[in-house]
Scaffold this motif. Structure first.
Motif, short mmCIF file in Angstrom:
data_model
loop_
_atom_site.label_atom_id
_atom_site.label_comp_id
_atom_site.label_asym_id
_atom_site.label_seq_id
_atom_site.Cartn_x
_atom_site.Cartn_y
_atom_site.Cartn_z
N UNK A 76 -7.49 -6.99 6.50
CA UNK A 76 -7.19 -7.72 7.74
C UNK A 76 -6.97 -9.20 7.46
N UNK A 77 -7.81 -9.79 6.61
CA UNK A 77 -7.64 -11.19 6.26
C UNK A 77 -6.28 -11.45 5.63
N UNK A 78 -5.88 -10.58 4.71
CA UNK A 78 -4.58 -10.73 4.06
C UNK A 78 -3.43 -10.64 5.05
N UNK A 79 -3.53 -9.70 6.00
CA UNK A 79 -2.48 -9.56 7.01
C UNK A 79 -2.41 -10.81 7.88
N UNK A 80 -3.55 -11.29 8.33
CA UNK A 80 -3.57 -12.49 9.18
C UNK A 80 -3.04 -13.72 8.43
N UNK A 122 -0.35 -10.83 0.83
CA UNK A 122 -0.09 -9.38 0.78
C UNK A 122 -0.87 -8.72 -0.34
N UNK A 123 -0.96 -9.39 -1.47
CA UNK A 123 -1.74 -8.86 -2.59
C UNK A 123 -3.20 -8.71 -2.19
N UNK A 124 -3.72 -9.67 -1.44
CA UNK A 124 -5.08 -9.59 -0.92
C UNK A 124 -5.23 -8.37 -0.01
N UNK A 125 -4.24 -8.14 0.84
CA UNK A 125 -4.27 -6.96 1.73
C UNK A 125 -4.29 -5.66 0.93
N UNK A 126 -3.43 -5.60 -0.08
CA UNK A 126 -3.39 -4.39 -0.90
C UNK A 126 -4.69 -4.20 -1.68
N UNK A 127 -5.28 -5.28 -2.13
CA UNK A 127 -6.58 -5.18 -2.80
C UNK A 127 -7.62 -4.64 -1.83
N UNK A 128 -7.60 -5.14 -0.61
CA UNK A 128 -8.52 -4.63 0.41
C UNK A 128 -8.29 -3.16 0.68
N UNK A 154 -6.69 0.21 -8.93
CA UNK A 154 -5.90 -0.23 -10.07
C UNK A 154 -4.43 0.14 -9.92
N UNK A 155 -4.15 1.36 -9.51
CA UNK A 155 -2.76 1.81 -9.32
C UNK A 155 -2.07 0.97 -8.25
N UNK A 156 -2.74 0.75 -7.13
CA UNK A 156 -2.16 -0.05 -6.05
C UNK A 156 -1.86 -1.46 -6.53
N UNK A 157 -2.82 -2.09 -7.17
CA UNK A 157 -2.63 -3.48 -7.58
C UNK A 157 -1.56 -3.63 -8.67
N UNK A 158 -1.51 -2.70 -9.59
CA UNK A 158 -0.49 -2.77 -10.64
C UNK A 158 0.90 -2.58 -10.04
N UNK A 159 1.07 -1.59 -9.19
CA UNK A 159 2.38 -1.32 -8.58
C UNK A 159 2.84 -2.51 -7.73
N UNK A 160 1.96 -3.03 -6.91
CA UNK A 160 2.31 -4.15 -6.04
C UNK A 160 2.59 -5.40 -6.87
N UNK A 161 1.79 -5.64 -7.86
CA UNK A 161 1.99 -6.82 -8.69
C UNK A 161 3.33 -6.76 -9.42
N UNK A 162 3.71 -5.60 -9.92
CA UNK A 162 5.01 -5.45 -10.58
C UNK A 162 6.16 -5.70 -9.61
N UNK A 163 6.05 -5.16 -8.41
CA UNK A 163 7.10 -5.35 -7.40
C UNK A 163 7.20 -6.84 -7.03
#
Length: 115
Positions: free
Chosen positions: A7-11, A53-59, A71-80
Motif C-alpha cells: 500500500x505504501x508503494x502504491x501511494x 513500484x519496486x517497494x509495492x512488489x516487495x510488499x 525472490x522471483x517477483x523482485x528479480x523479474x520486476x527489477x529486470x523489467x
C-alpha cells in the motif's frame, strides 16, 4: 508487513506521478516544453516511481510468505525496470544532454545508496 509495504508503494507512486503532472506518460517519450524534474523525490532518485513500484512488489512478495516467490517477483520486476530505465535514460541524455548527465552524477538511479 507485506500489505503495508504494498500500500505504501502504491501511494508513493501515485504521489510521484502526480508531481510529474503533464510530463507523466506510460510511453517513453519527451513532451513539448519538457523540463527535467530535479526537485522533490527527484532530487535524490532519478526514477522514484519505479522505486515505489519496486517497494509495492516487495510488499506483495513478502505478503506471499514465501522467500522463493519474493525472490522471483523482485528479480523479474527489477529486470523489467532496468531495461526500461536504460531506454529512458538514453532518451533523456539525447534530449537534455549534459544537464541530464550532470543530474545523474549526484542522484541514485533507483535505490538510494545501492543503485
Amino acid at each position: 508487513m507485506g500489505l503495508g509495504l504494498l500500500i505504501l508503494g502504491i501511494l508513493l507512486r501515485f504521489f510521484i506521478i502526480a508531481s510529474l503532472g503533464k510530463f507523466f506518460t506510460t510511453n517513453v517519450t519527451i513532451r513539448q516544453e519538457h523540463v527535467l524534474k530535479t526537485d522533490g523525490c527527484y532530487k535524490y532518485i532519478r526514477h522514484p516511481a519505479y522505486a515505489a513500484s519496486l517497494l509495492s512488489f516487495a510488499g506483495f512478495g513478502i505478503s506471499l510468505n514465501n522467500q522463493i516467490a519474493l525472490l522471483v517477483v523482485l528479480i523479474a520486476v527489477r529486470l523489467a525496470f532496468y531495461n526500461r530505465i536504460r531506454i529512458e535514460e538514453r532518451l533523456l541524455v539525447k534530449h537534455f544532454g549534459q544537464q541530464y548527465i550532470d543530474y545523474g552524477k549526484h542522484t541514485w538511479r533507483l535505490i538510494p545508496f545501492i543503485f
